[in-house]
Design a protein around this motif. Structure first.
Motif, PDB file in Angstrom:
ATOM      1  N   ARG A 140       1.157  -1.325  -0.229  1.00 30.85           N
ATOM      2  CA  ARG A 140       0.185   0.475  -0.153  1.00 30.85           C
ATOM      3  C   ARG A 140       0.590   1.395  -0.052  1.00 30.85           C
ATOM      4  O   ARG A 140       0.100   2.236  -0.737  1.00 30.85           O
ATOM      5  N   ALA A 195       1.070   4.689  -3.025  1.00 32.57           N
ATOM      6  CA  ALA A 195       0.964   5.795  -3.170  1.00 32.57           C
ATOM      7  C   ALA A 195       2.743   6.487  -3.547  1.00 32.57           C
ATOM      8  O   ALA A 195       2.913   7.816  -4.206  1.00 32.57           O
ATOM      9  N   ASP A 253       3.892   7.363  -6.885  1.00 32.46           N
ATOM     10  CA  ASP A 253       2.906   8.459  -7.655  1.00 32.46           C
ATOM     11  C   ASP A 253       3.534   9.902  -7.589  1.00 32.46           C
ATOM     12  O   ASP A 253       3.505  10.646  -7.997  1.00 32.46           O
ATOM     13  N   THR A 270       1.442   5.013   5.540  1.00 32.30           N
ATOM     14  CA  THR A 270       1.004   6.260   4.893  1.00 32.30           C
ATOM     15  C   THR A 270       2.478   6.874   5.770  1.00 32.30           C
ATOM     16  O   THR A 270       3.152   7.530   5.264  1.00 32.30           O
ATOM     17  N   ARG A 285      -6.635   2.157  -7.702  1.00 34.94           N
ATOM     18  CA  ARG A 285      -6.211   2.817  -7.044  1.00 34.94           C
ATOM     19  C   ARG A 285      -6.932   4.458  -7.666  1.00 34.94           C
ATOM     20  O   ARG A 285      -6.818   4.668  -5.970  1.00 34.94           O
ATOM     21  N   PRO A 343      -7.006   3.163   1.383  1.00 35.16           N
ATOM     22  CA  PRO A 343      -5.911   4.309   0.687  1.00 35.16           C
ATOM     23  C   PRO A 343      -4.793   4.886   0.968  1.00 35.16           C
ATOM     24  O   PRO A 343      -5.508   5.421   2.210  1.00 35.16           O
ATOM     25  N   GLU A 382      -2.699   7.905   1.543  1.00 35.80           N
ATOM     26  CA  GLU A 382      -2.314   9.402   0.649  1.00 35.80           C
ATOM     27  C   GLU A 382      -1.572   9.858   1.831  1.00 35.80           C
ATOM     28  O   GLU A 382      -1.586  10.901   2.875  1.00 35.80           O
TER      29      GLU A 382
END
Length: 773
Positions: free
Chosen positions: A223, A227, A230, A328, A536, A757, A759
């Motif tokens: 996960r 992220a 990107d 995260t 995603r 997700p 972020e």
């Protein structure tokens, strides 16, 4: 010195303990000592894979200094597979060798693990014993069971206790008592590696070494990586898990290479080529040998801030620690490292220096010192002292016995999960509720009479039951059609096929029917997001569309409630409460629409955590609101409403046909069917068992007996048949969908637990400048 090293784990299915013993024996043999290793040895034949869940043993020759303890078998323990010999042959062979071998010291690895180590602790060999504890575990059930069969008394026969880390020592002190000296696992250290700094703009090369089990944190890393890529160029190489293990947990495989199981040379080459090793384990790690292997390669580490890893990684010096389970925080730390090659180089240089702390010559010196202390430990001289030693009332090191004691946990809570005390209380409450449910069910069966229930089931008509099953399956198709309309409204320009929503619906129903948690909704959202592409980007919106269906479900429940209340007269004189009940979905809808604006207009909090939580809630509710767009399109909104309510009508009719099958339709007609459907769906809001087994039947009995005068035996028989039909529907629809999707039940469960997700916070100005450069 003549040394015996005893291992409970298979030599040909090597793990960390086996690698440790192998390297330690090589060190002592090179120094001129006489070393014998006693360990299970599994040949590469047809039987070994059957005993180890399909895994074949490694092709490793039998060393001249190894005494085989026979075959082993694979068992799940502490979140991984342990390959242990549990046969009497293993204990007898070890006892004979240690009694007749003339050893100066016997070194038991994982002394509490049966059979050879456990039997040797009985003291039959009469040789000074040293024990090394490799495991960190807070599982009071397994350790408590070991204590009940005498593990604490047996452990007192050890002259020296070694733990590979403070975390492993904590486990020993907590459950078995005693005194421990911490001697870490060793690592082969060669010449100091020279690493050229990564040029700006080159992808950050990340390595992961470990099995595809949840404890190792691979879903968390995937996960975070999805992220990360990107924002910055990045590559991930996975050792220990193959493509078939990883694909089911991925949304998009770009930039990820899964090598599966490789030999040591290939693993070390991956570590040397990597810019950083990522070890996001969730717990249960006593040391983490791969961390020191990365240090020896001059590769810095980003690891979870857990007990076993804190003993190895010095945060900010040779590596970085992040909260466990926080994808995260992990992604942000990787991004910061990718944008700062100079920091990465400093960490790598310090990692290479840190490897010297764990070099095998230093570790072997400390272990040999433990042997000397064990041999020098005072022996019992009198008969009473020998008797006390025999029964574990005297410590093998000659000091007073130190008892086990309660210690606070070393682990912080996992990000996004309740604290251990809260989780324990929740599990205890669920367990008590389940026990109470079983007890009440037994009392109900005794009072009603099993013979009467069996007779009622026997009288049921198979044709009507099959008709009810067919209608229940058809209702799933209607639900899929309704969801497809909602998805098309929320994702304009995206092609959503009926088979996509149908497959997602079927898998979601199967997961809800087989797990006591509400994993059906994230499971079906995950499947549909995968099938329509760009998972995603679209997953949050797909999750939001489920709210539209939920509101339609609430509307259906209101209709069923009106039917139920009108047929039994329970709401006579309480029309105000009925109006409040009917207005509930409208209140929920208005709250969902207004909440993002209210969160945005509120005064900013001084607390960073509160501000982050408010921002996340605002984004989540905005996505949820996107799922309600279907009601702005008359055509799609009508289609979704008609089909979703039609699905409920089919389930209502299915319940009625099952009443007909039992011959209860004269006393309990459509109103009773509506009441049962209402009751079982309301009680399912807080599932205690898979499919709410037990609670489901209790709801049926309560409604039919109190509201419609049906006998308790017939009511319970109806509850059994209705739940059997629902579970059969889940498997008839869900099993082929899982096969068609190329997923296993375990794949969907693990991925559903990690659907949220990741972020990342916006980059600071200097970070944006580095990325631009």
């Amino acid at each position: 010195m003549r040394i015996a090293l005893v291992s409970p784990y298979s030599w040909t299915y090597p793990g960390g303990v086996t690698r440790h013993i192998e390297a330690l024996s090589d060190q002592f043999i090179a120094r001129g000592h006489d070393v014998t290793v006693l360990a299970p040895y599994d040949p590469d034949d047809a039987l070994s894979p059957r005993l180890h869940r399909g895994a074949r043993p490694q092709a490793r020759p039998l060393p001249a200094h190894l005494v085989s303890l026979g075959r082993s078998a694979g068992f799940s323990a502490n979140g991984a597979q342990s390959n242990v010999a549990l046969t009497p042959y293993a204990a007898a062979t070890a006892r004979r060798e240690l009694t007749l071998g003339g050893y100066d010291v016997v070194h038991l690895h994982e002394p509490v693990v049966p059979m050879a180590c456990w039997d040797t602790l009985g003291g039959a060999c009469g040789v000074p014993l040293v024990g090394t504890f490799h495991t960190y575990s807070e599982n009071s059930v397994t350790h408590g069971a070991a204590a009940l069969v005498g593990a604490r008394r047996r452990m007192n026969r050890l002259a020296v206790r070694i733990a590979v880390s403070e975390a492993a020592a904590w486990t020993g002190r907590r459950f078995y008592g005693g005194r421990y000296r911490v001697i870490p696992n060793g690592v082969e250290v060669g010449e100091t590696p020279t690493r050229a700094p990564r040029a700006p703009g080159e992808p950050l090369r990340i390595a992961f070494v470990g099995q595809a089990v949840e404890r190792k944190g691979l879903p968390v890393l995937l996960r975070a990586f999805e992220a990360l890529r990107d924002h910055v160029p990045a590559e991930l190489v996975i050792v220990g898990a193959g493509p078939e293990d990883v694909t089911a947990m991925l949304e998009e495989p770009a930039g990820i290479t899964a090598l599966g199981k490789v030999d040591d040379e290939r693993k070390l080459a991956v570590l040397r080529d990597a810019d950083v090793l990522c070890a996001p384990s969730l717990g249960g790690e006593s040391f983490g040998m791969v961390l020191t292997e990365a240090f020896a390669a001059g590769t810095p580490v980003i690891a979870s801030d857990i007990a076993g890893y804190r003993d190895v990684v010095r945060d900010g010096a040779d590596g970085l620690l992040v909260p466990r389970g926080d994808a995260t925080a992990l992604a942000e730390q990787l991004r910061d490292l990718a944008l700062d090659p100079a920091h990465e180089s400093r960490l790598g240089a310090e990692a290479a220096r840190s490897a010297e702390r764990f070099a095998w010559p230093h570790v072997a010196d400390e272990v040999f010192g433990a042997y000397e202390d064990a041999i020098a430990a005072p022996r019992p001289e009198t008969a009473s002292e020998r008797l006390a030693m025999r029964f574990g009332r005297r410590s093998g090191d000659g000091l007073p016995v130190e008892r086990a004691r309660r210690l606070p946990s070393l682990e912080p809570p996992i990000a996004g999960r309740p604290r251990p005390a809260v989780a324990f209380a929740r599990r205890a409450a669920i367990g008590l509720a389940a026990v109470a449910g079983v007890g009440l069910s037994w009392l109900a069966l005794q009072r009603i009479g099993i013979d009467r229930i069996v007779e009622a089931l026997w009288r049921s008509s198979p044709a009507w039951v099959l008709s009810g099953l067919a209608l229940m399956c058809l209702s799933m198709v209607f639900r899929a059609v309704a969801w497809r309309a909602i998805l098309r409204a929320a994702l304009p320009g995206t092609r959503v096929r009926l088979r996509d929503s149908l497959r997602g619906t079927a898998i979601g129903v199967l997961m809800s029917a087989t797990l006591p948690a509400r994993l059906g909704e994230p499971s079906r959202a995950l499947v549909v997001a995968r099938r329509i592409g760009r998972p995603r980007q679209v997953l949050p919106t797909v999750v939001g569309t489920i709210v539209s269906q939920t509101l339609l479900n609430v509307l259906a429940l209101i209709v069923l409630g009106f039917v139920m209340f009108s047929t039994v007269g329970l709401f006579a004189g309480h029309q105000g409460a009925l109006i409040a009940f009917a207005s509930l979905p409208v209140v929920i809808l208005l709250a969902v629409i207004a909440a993002p604006a209210l969160l945005r207009k509120g005064a900013p909090s001084r607390s960073r955590r509160v501000a982050q939580a408010a921002a996340q809630a605002r984004r989540a509710l905005t996505r949820v609101r996107a799922g309600l767009l279907v009601f702005r399109d008359p055509r799609l909104g009508s289609e979704a409403t008609v089909m979703q309510l039609g699905a409920w009508a089919l389930q209502w009719l299915s319940c009625y046909l099952l009443l007909v099958a039992l011959g209860l339709d004269m006393r309990a007609g459509l109103g009773a069917a509506a009441a049962v459907l209402f009751a079982v769906n309301v009680t399912a809001a807080v599932p205690l068992t898979p499919s709410n087994l037990g609670v489901f039947q209790a709801a049926c009995v309560a409604v039919l007996t109190a509201g419609y005068g049906v006998g308790s035996a017939d009511a319970l028989a109806f509850g059994i048949i209705l739940q059997a039909v629902e579970i059969a529907t889940a498997f008839i629809m869900g099993a082929p969908a899982l096969v068609g999707e190329g997923l296993s039940w375990k794949d969907v469960r693990v991925r559903a637990l990690h659907t949220a997700p990741v972020e990342l916070r916006p980059m600071r100005g200097d970070s944006r400048a580095k990325l631009k450069a």
